[in-house]
Every structure is written in C-alpha cells, then in structure tokens.
Scaffold this motif. Structure first.
Motif, PDB file in Angstrom:
ATOM      1  N   PRO A   1       0.813  -1.215   0.000  1.00  0.00           N
ATOM      2  CA  PRO A   1       0.000   0.000   0.000  1.00  0.00           C
ATOM      3  C   PRO A   1       0.853   1.276   0.000  1.00  0.00           C
ATOM      4  O   PRO A   1       0.520   2.245  -0.684  1.00  0.00           O
ATOM      5  CB  PRO A   1      -0.830  -0.139   1.278  1.00  0.00           C
ATOM      6  CG  PRO A   1      -1.012  -1.624   1.422  1.00  0.00           C
ATOM      7  CD  PRO A   1       0.335  -2.185   1.010  1.00  0.00           C
TER       8      PRO A   1
ATOM      9  N   GLU B   1      -3.931  -3.261   4.765  1.00  0.00           N
ATOM     10  CA  GLU B   1      -4.342  -2.800   3.431  1.00  0.00           C
ATOM     11  C   GLU B   1      -4.464  -1.279   3.355  1.00  0.00           C
ATOM     12  O   GLU B   1      -4.946  -0.754   2.365  1.00  0.00           O
ATOM     13  CB  GLU B   1      -5.692  -3.421   3.048  1.00  0.00           C
ATOM     14  CG  GLU B   1      -5.656  -4.922   2.886  1.00  0.00           C
ATOM     15  CD  GLU B   1      -7.004  -5.486   2.490  1.00  0.00           C
ATOM     16  OE1 GLU B   1      -8.066  -4.900   2.841  1.00  0.00           O
ATOM     17  OE2 GLU B   1      -7.013  -6.541   1.832  1.00  0.00           O
ATOM     18  N   TRP B   2      -4.042  -0.580   4.389  1.00  0.00           N
ATOM     19  CA  TRP B   2      -4.201   0.870   4.447  1.00  0.00           C
ATOM     20  C   TRP B   2      -2.864   1.583   4.383  1.00  0.00           C
ATOM     21  O   TRP B   2      -1.886   1.158   4.988  1.00  0.00           O
ATOM     22  CB  TRP B   2      -4.904   1.284   5.731  1.00  0.00           C
ATOM     23  CG  TRP B   2      -6.346   0.935   5.736  1.00  0.00           C
ATOM     24  CD1 TRP B   2      -6.892  -0.274   6.087  1.00  0.00           C
ATOM     25  CD2 TRP B   2      -7.429   1.772   5.372  1.00  0.00           C
ATOM     26  NE1 TRP B   2      -8.254  -0.222   5.959  1.00  0.00           N
ATOM     27  CE2 TRP B   2      -8.621   1.025   5.519  1.00  0.00           C
ATOM     28  CE3 TRP B   2      -7.528   3.097   4.938  1.00  0.00           C
ATOM     29  CZ2 TRP B   2      -9.871   1.550   5.246  1.00  0.00           C
ATOM     30  CZ3 TRP B   2      -8.779   3.617   4.673  1.00  0.00           C
ATOM     31  CH2 TRP B   2      -9.933   2.851   4.816  1.00  0.00           C
TER      32      TRP B   2
ATOM     33  N   HIS C   1      -7.420   2.948   1.256  1.00  0.00           N
ATOM     34  CA  HIS C   1      -7.619   1.507   1.390  1.00  0.00           C
ATOM     35  C   HIS C   1      -7.256   0.896   0.048  1.00  0.00           C
ATOM     36  O   HIS C   1      -7.845   1.247  -0.983  1.00  0.00           O
ATOM     37  CB  HIS C   1      -9.069   1.205   1.760  1.00  0.00           C
ATOM     38  CG  HIS C   1      -9.296  -0.223   2.096  1.00  0.00           C
ATOM     39  ND1 HIS C   1     -10.546  -0.734   2.304  1.00  0.00           N
ATOM     40  CD2 HIS C   1      -8.447  -1.265   2.275  1.00  0.00           C
ATOM     41  CE1 HIS C   1     -10.451  -2.028   2.583  1.00  0.00           C
ATOM     42  NE2 HIS C   1      -9.179  -2.358   2.571  1.00  0.00           N
TER      43      HIS C   1
ATOM     44  N   LYS D   1      -6.458  -2.567  -2.244  1.00  0.00           N
ATOM     45  CA  LYS D   1      -6.580  -4.012  -2.436  1.00  0.00           C
ATOM     46  C   LYS D   1      -6.100  -4.342  -3.840  1.00  0.00           C
ATOM     47  O   LYS D   1      -6.439  -3.632  -4.792  1.00  0.00           O
ATOM     48  CB  LYS D   1      -8.033  -4.466  -2.299  1.00  0.00           C
ATOM     49  CG  LYS D   1      -8.595  -4.369  -0.906  1.00  0.00           C
ATOM     50  CD  LYS D   1     -10.003  -4.930  -0.869  1.00  0.00           C
ATOM     51  CE  LYS D   1     -10.547  -4.936   0.540  1.00  0.00           C
ATOM     52  NZ  LYS D   1     -11.888  -5.527   0.596  1.00  0.00           N
ATOM     53  N   ASN D   2      -5.307  -5.394  -3.965  1.00  0.00           N
ATOM     54  CA  ASN D   2      -4.803  -5.825  -5.272  1.00  0.00           C
ATOM     55  C   ASN D   2      -4.131  -4.685  -6.033  1.00  0.00           C
ATOM     56  O   ASN D   2      -4.354  -4.508  -7.230  1.00  0.00           O
ATOM     57  CB  ASN D   2      -5.928  -6.456  -6.105  1.00  0.00           C
ATOM     58  CG  ASN D   2      -6.533  -7.651  -5.415  1.00  0.00           C
ATOM     59  OD1 ASN D   2      -5.824  -8.484  -4.865  1.00  0.00           O
ATOM     60  ND2 ASN D   2      -7.855  -7.725  -5.397  1.00  0.00           N
ATOM     61  N   ASN D   3      -3.358  -3.893  -5.315  1.00  0.00           N
ATOM     62  CA  ASN D   3      -2.578  -2.789  -5.886  1.00  0.00           C
ATOM     63  C   ASN D   3      -3.414  -1.635  -6.421  1.00  0.00           C
ATOM     64  O   ASN D   3      -2.908  -0.813  -7.191  1.00  0.00           O
ATOM     65  CB  ASN D   3      -1.632  -3.291  -6.980  1.00  0.00           C
ATOM     66  CG  ASN D   3      -0.625  -4.276  -6.453  1.00  0.00           C
ATOM     67  OD1 ASN D   3      -0.126  -4.132  -5.335  1.00  0.00           O
ATOM     68  ND2 ASN D   3      -0.332  -5.298  -7.235  1.00  0.00           N
TER      69      ASN D   3
ATOM     70  N   VAL E   1      -9.235   1.373  -3.419  1.00  0.00           N
ATOM     71  CA  VAL E   1     -10.668   1.088  -3.440  1.00  0.00           C
ATOM     72  C   VAL E   1     -11.450   2.141  -2.671  1.00  0.00           C
ATOM     73  O   VAL E   1     -12.640   2.337  -2.916  1.00  0.00           O
ATOM     74  CB  VAL E   1     -10.996  -0.328  -2.907  1.00  0.00           C
ATOM     75  CG1 VAL E   1     -10.400  -1.396  -3.816  1.00  0.00           C
ATOM     76  CG2 VAL E   1     -10.546  -0.517  -1.472  1.00  0.00           C
TER      77      VAL E   1
END
Length: 117
Positions: free
Chosen positions: A3, A71-72, A90, A92-94, A97
């Motif tokens: 992240p 994830e932050w 936030h 997710k998966n590069n 979101v």
C-alpha cells in the motif's frame, strides 16, 4: 506492491498533475471522499474530478509522514502555501478502493483565489 508503494506512485502522479496516471491507481468501483466535498464514486468520475482540480489550481503534495497498516496507507501532507491535511487510502490488489481526505477547504480556496462556495 505494498500500500505504501501504491501511495508513493499516487503522490508522484498528483505532483505531476498526471490525470491518467492517477486514475489508473483506482479500482473501477473506487470511492474518493474528500470530506469537504461529496464522495466521488467510480474510476471515471474520479478521473474527471482530478482533471478538473488539476486544471483549476496547481497543487503540490509534500509528504510529512506515510504510515502503512495492513491494506491501508495513511498520508500526512502539507503544501507550499501552508495548507496541511491527511489522507487514508484503502488498497486491495494494488488499487485504491477507498480514499478519504481531510483538509481545510476554505483555506485552500482563499490561497488559490478561488470563489468561496
């Protein structure tokens, strides 16, 4: 990517006023909520938001701190005019979101000689 690495790319794109580069970092259904404004939902709407903002004012993000927790990624920033704020990303998966940002909109508008809404 971590992240923090995604956030560092975001900062590079932001400081270059790179609309396409910054939009590419968001998921298709991402939400960007700058709390001084209504939330912006969807990658294309976020792209349009940045296009408008970059055309309106020269903005520069000077990093004061970056923190990462799971994830932050969390950004504490300032700009050359003295405005300060923070952002929560936030990731997710590069892809971003969800983004939430806190800053003083009135000070920003005054500093850039923009109309006060």
């Amino acid at each position: 990517m971590t992240p923090k690495e995604v956030l560092e790319k975001w900062i590079d794109c932001f400081n270059a006023s790179d609309v396409e580069g910054i939009a590419a970092l968001y998921a298709d259904d991402a939400v960007n909520h700058q709390v001084a404004n209504a939330p912006v939902a969807g990658k294309e709407a976020i792209r349009r938001m940045f296009a408008g903002e970059f055309a309106t004012a020269k903005m520069v993000c000077i990093v004061e701190n970056i923190f990462e927790d799971g994830e932050w990624a969390i950004l504490e920033w300032k700009d050359p005019l003295g405005l300060r704020g923070c952002g929560f990303f936030h990731i997710k998966n590069n892809l971003i979101v969800y983004q939430r940002g806190y800053w003083d909109k009135l000070s920003f508008l005054k500093q850039h000689n923009l109309p006060i809404e």
